[in-house]
Scaffold this active site. Structure first.
Site, PDB file in Angstrom:
ATOM      1  N   GLY A   1       0.785  -1.241   0.000  1.00  0.00           N
ATOM      2  CA  GLY A   1       0.000   0.000   0.000  1.00  0.00           C
ATOM      3  C   GLY A   1       0.808   1.277   0.000  1.00  0.00           C
TER       4      GLY A   1
ATOM      5  N   GLU B   1       3.992   4.345   6.111  1.00  0.00           N
ATOM      6  CA  GLU B   1       2.772   3.532   6.022  1.00  0.00           C
ATOM      7  C   GLU B   1       1.718   4.246   5.188  1.00  0.00           C
ATOM      8  OE1 GLU B   1       1.211   1.002   6.043  1.00  0.00           O
ATOM      9  OE2 GLU B   1       1.178  -0.134   7.891  1.00  0.00           O
ATOM     10  N   ASP B   2       0.866   3.467   4.550  1.00  0.00           N
ATOM     11  CA  ASP B   2      -0.239   4.059   3.814  1.00  0.00           C
ATOM     12  C   ASP B   2      -1.325   4.559   4.757  1.00  0.00           C
ATOM     13  OD1 ASP B   2      -0.929   1.492   4.623  1.00  0.00           O
ATOM     14  OD2 ASP B   2      -1.546   0.797   2.643  1.00  0.00           O
TER      15      ASP B   2
ATOM     16  N   ASP C   1      -5.099   2.124  10.804  1.00  0.00           N
ATOM     17  CA  ASP C   1      -6.517   1.881  11.068  1.00  0.00           C
ATOM     18  C   ASP C   1      -6.650   1.492  12.545  1.00  0.00           C
ATOM     19  OD1 ASP C   1      -9.208   1.335  10.587  1.00  0.00           O
ATOM     20  OD2 ASP C   1      -8.835  -0.639   9.750  1.00  0.00           O
TER      21      ASP C   1
ATOM     22  N   LYS D   1      -7.102   6.797  10.633  1.00  0.00           N
ATOM     23  CA  LYS D   1      -8.527   6.767  11.004  1.00  0.00           C
ATOM     24  C   LYS D   1      -8.583   6.712  12.524  1.00  0.00           C
ATOM     25  CE  LYS D   1      -9.529   3.303   7.844  1.00  0.00           C
ATOM     26  NZ  LYS D   1     -10.391   2.252   7.240  1.00  0.00           N
TER      27      LYS D   1
ATOM     28  N   PHE E   1     -13.897   2.761   4.547  1.00  0.00           N
ATOM     29  CA  PHE E   1     -12.847   1.942   3.936  1.00  0.00           C
ATOM     30  C   PHE E   1     -12.302   2.708   2.737  1.00  0.00           C
ATOM     31  CE2 PHE E   1     -10.685  -1.352   1.602  1.00  0.00           C
ATOM     32  CZ  PHE E   1     -10.011  -1.997   2.631  1.00  0.00           C
TER      33      PHE E   1
ATOM     34  N   ASP F   1      -5.939  -0.720  -1.539  1.00  0.00           N
ATOM     35  CA  ASP F   1      -6.728  -1.609  -2.395  1.00  0.00           C
ATOM     36  C   ASP F   1      -7.973  -2.131  -1.701  1.00  0.00           C
ATOM     37  OD1 ASP F   1      -5.186  -3.329  -0.588  1.00  0.00           O
ATOM     38  OD2 ASP F   1      -6.031  -4.967  -1.766  1.00  0.00           O
TER      39      ASP F   1
HETATM   40  P1  IMP Z   1      -4.366  -1.842  11.019  1.00  0.00           P
HETATM   41  O1  IMP Z   1      -3.500  -2.953  11.532  1.00  0.00           O
HETATM   42  O2  IMP Z   1      -5.828  -2.056  11.374  1.00  0.00           O
HETATM   43  O3  IMP Z   1      -3.919  -0.474  11.443  1.00  0.00           O
HETATM   44  O4  IMP Z   1      -4.353  -1.924   9.433  1.00  0.00           O
HETATM   45  C1  IMP Z   1      -3.178  -1.739   8.758  1.00  0.00           C
HETATM   46  C2  IMP Z   1      -3.207  -2.099   7.310  1.00  0.00           C
HETATM   47  O5  IMP Z   1      -4.480  -2.511   6.839  1.00  0.00           O
HETATM   48  C3  IMP Z   1      -2.854  -0.895   6.480  1.00  0.00           C
HETATM   49  O6  IMP Z   1      -1.462  -0.770   6.364  1.00  0.00           O
HETATM   50  C4  IMP Z   1      -3.531  -1.193   5.174  1.00  0.00           C
HETATM   51  O7  IMP Z   1      -2.693  -2.004   4.378  1.00  0.00           O
HETATM   52  C5  IMP Z   1      -4.759  -1.960   5.580  1.00  0.00           C
HETATM   53  N1  IMP Z   1      -5.912  -1.027   5.709  1.00  0.00           N
HETATM   54  C6  IMP Z   1      -6.421  -0.488   6.838  1.00  0.00           C
HETATM   55  N2  IMP Z   1      -7.451   0.323   6.575  1.00  0.00           N
HETATM   56  C7  IMP Z   1      -7.598   0.308   5.242  1.00  0.00           C
HETATM   57  C8  IMP Z   1      -8.494   0.995   4.339  1.00  0.00           C
HETATM   58  O8  IMP Z   1      -9.376   1.800   4.707  1.00  0.00           O
HETATM   59  N3  IMP Z   1      -8.323   0.720   3.015  1.00  0.00           N
HETATM   60  C9  IMP Z   1      -7.359  -0.137   2.548  1.00  0.00           C
HETATM   61  N4  IMP Z   1      -6.497  -0.771   3.351  1.00  0.00           N
HETATM   62  C10 IMP Z   1      -6.616  -0.550   4.676  1.00  0.00           C
HETATM   63 MG    MG Z   2      -0.213  -1.109   4.818  1.00  0.00          MG
END
Ligand code: IMP
Ligand code: MG
Length: 191
Positions: A52, A107-108, A111, A139, A160, A167
């Site tokens: 991402g 990081e992209d 979440d 977020k 999302f 993606d």
């Molecule tokens: P986390 O562990 O919940 O913070 O999620 C981390 C990873 O999930 C990110 O680095 C993204 O690759 C993916 N991700 C989280 N939220 C989204 C979203 O809204 N769209 C697409 N990918 C997401």
């Molecule tokens: Mg990611």
């Protein structure tokens, strides 16, 4: 948003634009300035999280005016749906030894923060001189850990997000802007 999306979005899953291309690029230029000041003479190692963060990394690094290196890691955090499992697996590790280096995770999106908190712990154990995080999107509503990102592009609502590297089922990464997925058009069990 461009007029004809039917070719790139045949299922019409793009609900609305969250961050326009111009706003993305302007903010990335600002982050580049900030990083160029903060890391002057430190030769930072930017660690992009595949896949991402590839687009963000490519644009960000071209806005940094001091010497820096790039490397990538691949981790798995999601299954086929859109929720983090909290179980993180390293699919591709760094090429470089980071001991004593100034490391910046790129990081992209943050979440729940579970992926990032795992990465921070993992990289911290390798004893870098400093370790910070630069995330294009966050977020805040969804956060499940108290992880702090030193550099953040945009806070977005609890939607999302797709586009600019993000993606849904490996699609939409190439959009030049960040959009929200139309969750009302998805089968219930995917979200
Ligand atoms: P986390 O562990 O919940 O913070 O999620 C981390 C990873 O999930 C990110 O680095 C993204 O690759 C993916 N991700 C989280 N939220 C989204 C979203 O809204 N769209 C697409 N990918 C997401
Ligand atoms: Mg990611």
């Amino acid at each position: 948003m461009s007029a004809d999306l039917t070719a790139i979005d045949p299922d019409r899953l793009i609900a609305e634009v969250l961050v326009e291309e111009g706003a993305l690029q302007a903010r990335i230029a600002e982050l580049g300035d900030e990083l160029s000041r903060d890391y002057a003479s430190l030769e930072p190692l930017l660690v992009g999280v595949l896949k991402g963060a590839v687009f963000f990394m490519a644009d960000l690094v071209r806005r940094i005016t001091v010497p820096c290196e790039i490397d990538f890691m691949a981790v798995s955090s999601y299954g086929s749906g859109t929720d983090s499992s909290g179980v993180v697996r390293i699919l591709k590790d760094l090429d470089a030894n980071i001991e004593g280096r100034h490391v910046l995770i790129v990081e992209d999106i943050v979440d729940s923060g579970l992926t990032l908190s795992y990465l921070v712990r993992n990289l911290q154990a390798r004893r870098p001189a400093t370790l910070e995080v630069c995330a294009l999107l966050t977020k805040p509503e969804r956060r499940k850990t108290d992880i702090t990102c030193r550099y953040v592009g945009f806070e977005i609502p609890n939607r999302f997000a797709i586009g600019y590297g993000l993606d849904y089922g490996e699609r939409y990464r190439s959009l030049p802007y960040v959009a929200a997925l139309d969750e009302s058009r998805l089968p219930d069990d995917l979200l």
